[in-house]
Design an enzyme around this catalytic site. Structure first.
Site, PDB file in Angstrom:
ATOM      1  N   GLY A 166       0.778  -1.253   0.000  1.00  0.00           N
ATOM      2  CA  GLY A 166       0.000   0.000   0.000  1.00  0.00           C
ATOM      3  C   GLY A 166       0.799   1.288   0.000  1.00  0.00           C
ATOM      4  O   GLY A 166       0.326   2.313  -0.481  1.00  0.00           O
ATOM      5  N   GLU A 194       4.242   3.986   5.974  1.00  0.00           N
ATOM      6  CA  GLU A 194       2.992   3.220   5.897  1.00  0.00           C
ATOM      7  C   GLU A 194       1.940   4.009   5.120  1.00  0.00           C
ATOM      8  O   GLU A 194       1.997   5.232   5.059  1.00  0.00           O
ATOM      9  CB  GLU A 194       2.457   2.958   7.312  1.00  0.00           C
ATOM     10  CG  GLU A 194       2.638   1.529   7.805  1.00  0.00           C
ATOM     11  CD  GLU A 194       1.715   0.513   7.135  1.00  0.00           C
ATOM     12  OE1 GLU A 194       1.269   0.728   5.987  1.00  0.00           O
ATOM     13  OE2 GLU A 194       1.441  -0.511   7.768  1.00  0.00           O
ATOM     14  N   ASP A 203      -4.482   1.765  11.223  1.00  0.00           N
ATOM     15  CA  ASP A 203      -5.879   1.515  11.569  1.00  0.00           C
ATOM     16  C   ASP A 203      -5.921   1.001  13.014  1.00  0.00           C
ATOM     17  O   ASP A 203      -5.870   1.795  13.954  1.00  0.00           O
ATOM     18  CB  ASP A 203      -6.405   0.501  10.541  1.00  0.00           C
ATOM     19  CG  ASP A 203      -7.884   0.231  10.629  1.00  0.00           C
ATOM     20  OD1 ASP A 203      -8.622   1.075  11.151  1.00  0.00           O
ATOM     21  OD2 ASP A 203      -8.316  -0.839  10.147  1.00  0.00           O
ATOM     22  N   LYS A 209      -6.368   6.320  11.233  1.00  0.00           N
ATOM     23  CA  LYS A 209      -7.777   6.191  11.646  1.00  0.00           C
ATOM     24  C   LYS A 209      -7.796   5.941  13.151  1.00  0.00           C
ATOM     25  O   LYS A 209      -7.897   4.797  13.587  1.00  0.00           O
ATOM     26  CB  LYS A 209      -8.442   5.008  10.922  1.00  0.00           C
ATOM     27  CG  LYS A 209      -8.744   5.252   9.468  1.00  0.00           C
ATOM     28  CD  LYS A 209      -9.724   4.235   8.908  1.00  0.00           C
ATOM     29  CE  LYS A 209      -9.051   2.997   8.410  1.00  0.00           C
ATOM     30  NZ  LYS A 209      -9.922   2.171   7.525  1.00  0.00           N
ATOM     31  N   PHE A 256     -13.509   3.023   5.017  1.00  0.00           N
ATOM     32  CA  PHE A 256     -12.577   2.169   4.282  1.00  0.00           C
ATOM     33  C   PHE A 256     -12.213   2.915   3.002  1.00  0.00           C
ATOM     34  O   PHE A 256     -13.070   3.167   2.160  1.00  0.00           O
ATOM     35  CB  PHE A 256     -13.140   0.778   3.977  1.00  0.00           C
ATOM     36  CG  PHE A 256     -12.045  -0.147   3.522  1.00  0.00           C
ATOM     37  CD1 PHE A 256     -11.226  -0.771   4.452  1.00  0.00           C
ATOM     38  CD2 PHE A 256     -11.780  -0.332   2.170  1.00  0.00           C
ATOM     39  CE1 PHE A 256     -10.162  -1.570   4.044  1.00  0.00           C
ATOM     40  CE2 PHE A 256     -10.722  -1.139   1.753  1.00  0.00           C
ATOM     41  CZ  PHE A 256      -9.918  -1.754   2.694  1.00  0.00           C
ATOM     42  N   VAL A 257     -10.954   3.264   2.896  1.00  0.00           N
ATOM     43  CA  VAL A 257     -10.519   4.108   1.779  1.00  0.00           C
ATOM     44  C   VAL A 257      -9.620   3.353   0.804  1.00  0.00           C
ATOM     45  O   VAL A 257      -8.925   2.398   1.181  1.00  0.00           O
ATOM     46  CB  VAL A 257      -9.782   5.371   2.292  1.00  0.00           C
ATOM     47  CG1 VAL A 257     -10.746   6.313   2.993  1.00  0.00           C
ATOM     48  CG2 VAL A 257      -8.619   5.001   3.214  1.00  0.00           C
ATOM     49  N   ARG A 281      -5.826   0.567  -6.537  1.00  0.00           N
ATOM     50  CA  ARG A 281      -4.550   1.186  -6.134  1.00  0.00           C
ATOM     51  C   ARG A 281      -4.158   2.337  -7.052  1.00  0.00           C
ATOM     52  O   ARG A 281      -3.478   3.268  -6.638  1.00  0.00           O
ATOM     53  CB  ARG A 281      -3.414   0.153  -6.171  1.00  0.00           C
ATOM     54  CG  ARG A 281      -3.509  -0.937  -5.118  1.00  0.00           C
ATOM     55  CD  ARG A 281      -2.176  -1.677  -5.029  1.00  0.00           C
ATOM     56  NE  ARG A 281      -2.274  -2.966  -4.361  1.00  0.00           N
ATOM     57  CZ  ARG A 281      -2.217  -3.140  -3.038  1.00  0.00           C
ATOM     58  NH1 ARG A 281      -2.079  -2.108  -2.236  1.00  0.00           N
ATOM     59  NH2 ARG A 281      -2.301  -4.352  -2.531  1.00  0.00           N
TER      60      ARG A 281
END
Ligand code: IMP
Ligand code: MG
Length: 185
Positions: free
Chosen positions: A49, A104, A108, A136, A157-158, A170
């Protein structure tokens, strides 16, 4: 493009635009440049990510930067962490006596980054800090020290700008909120 419009159809809304991302990443790069003056940084990107954020961030830093990557087990097609973390691909570099900056995409529950900090700390770096594009805090289970946080966001949720749902989205150039029907069905 048909596929691009299909992807945006799955979004509730755009949370962070390309301009907002670019502006904030530049500010984070400037802060890191000031804080690490005279030092070399070893940036460790958490795959997959963080790859787009990291690519933009290193170009906003005016210091010598080495890069390495680590891949941790994600939660597959689920949308929350199990707390069970596994290293899927370890670092190539020895981090002993290096100034490590972990990059990162989003923090979360904090479980992934907590495991990573503990694991990397045992390898005796000179210093170790966390840089995340988003946080978050509503969903935090464990306390984690974040040195650089781009955006504090609500419990959405993104996807986009490197973040996926089941390996999709992505390549969206912005951060969007995924419609809950996409992951609940
Ligand atoms: P944590 O262990 O619960 O902090 O989870 C962190 C990891 O879960 C992140 O590095 C992401 O890969 C993934 N993740 C958490 N929230 C989201 C999200 O909203 N969209 C996409 N991936 C997420
Ligand atoms: Mg991740």
């Amino acid at each position: 493009m048909k596929n691009m419009s299909n992807m945006t159809d799955d979004l509730e809304k755009i949370l962070l635009t390309e301009a907002q991302l670019a502006d904030q990443v530049k500010k984070m790069g400037a802060a890191i440049t000031a804080d690490y003056a005279g030092k070399e940084i070893l940036m460790i990107g958490v795959l997959r990510g963080a790859f787009i954020f990291m690519a933009d961030l290193i170009r906003a830093i005016n210091l010598p930067v080495a890069v390495d990557f680590i891949a941790l087990s994600s939660y597959g097609a689920a949308t929350s962490s199990s707390g069970v973390v596994r290293i899927l691909k370890d670092l190539e570099e020895n981090i002993e006596n290096k100034h490590v900056l972990i990059v990162e995409d989003i923090i979360d529950s904090g479980l992934t980054i907590k495991y990573l900090i503990e694991n990397l700390s045992s390898r005796k770096p000179a210093s170790i800090k966390i840089c995340t594009l988003m946080s978050k805090p509503d969903r935090r289970n464990v306390e984690v020290p974040i040195a650089y946080n781009g955006f504090t966001i609500p419990d959405y949720f993104v996807v986009g700008y490197g973040l996926d749902y089941a390996e999709k989205y992505r390549n969206l150039p912005f951060i969007g909120v995924l419609k809950s029907e996409i992951y609940e069905r």
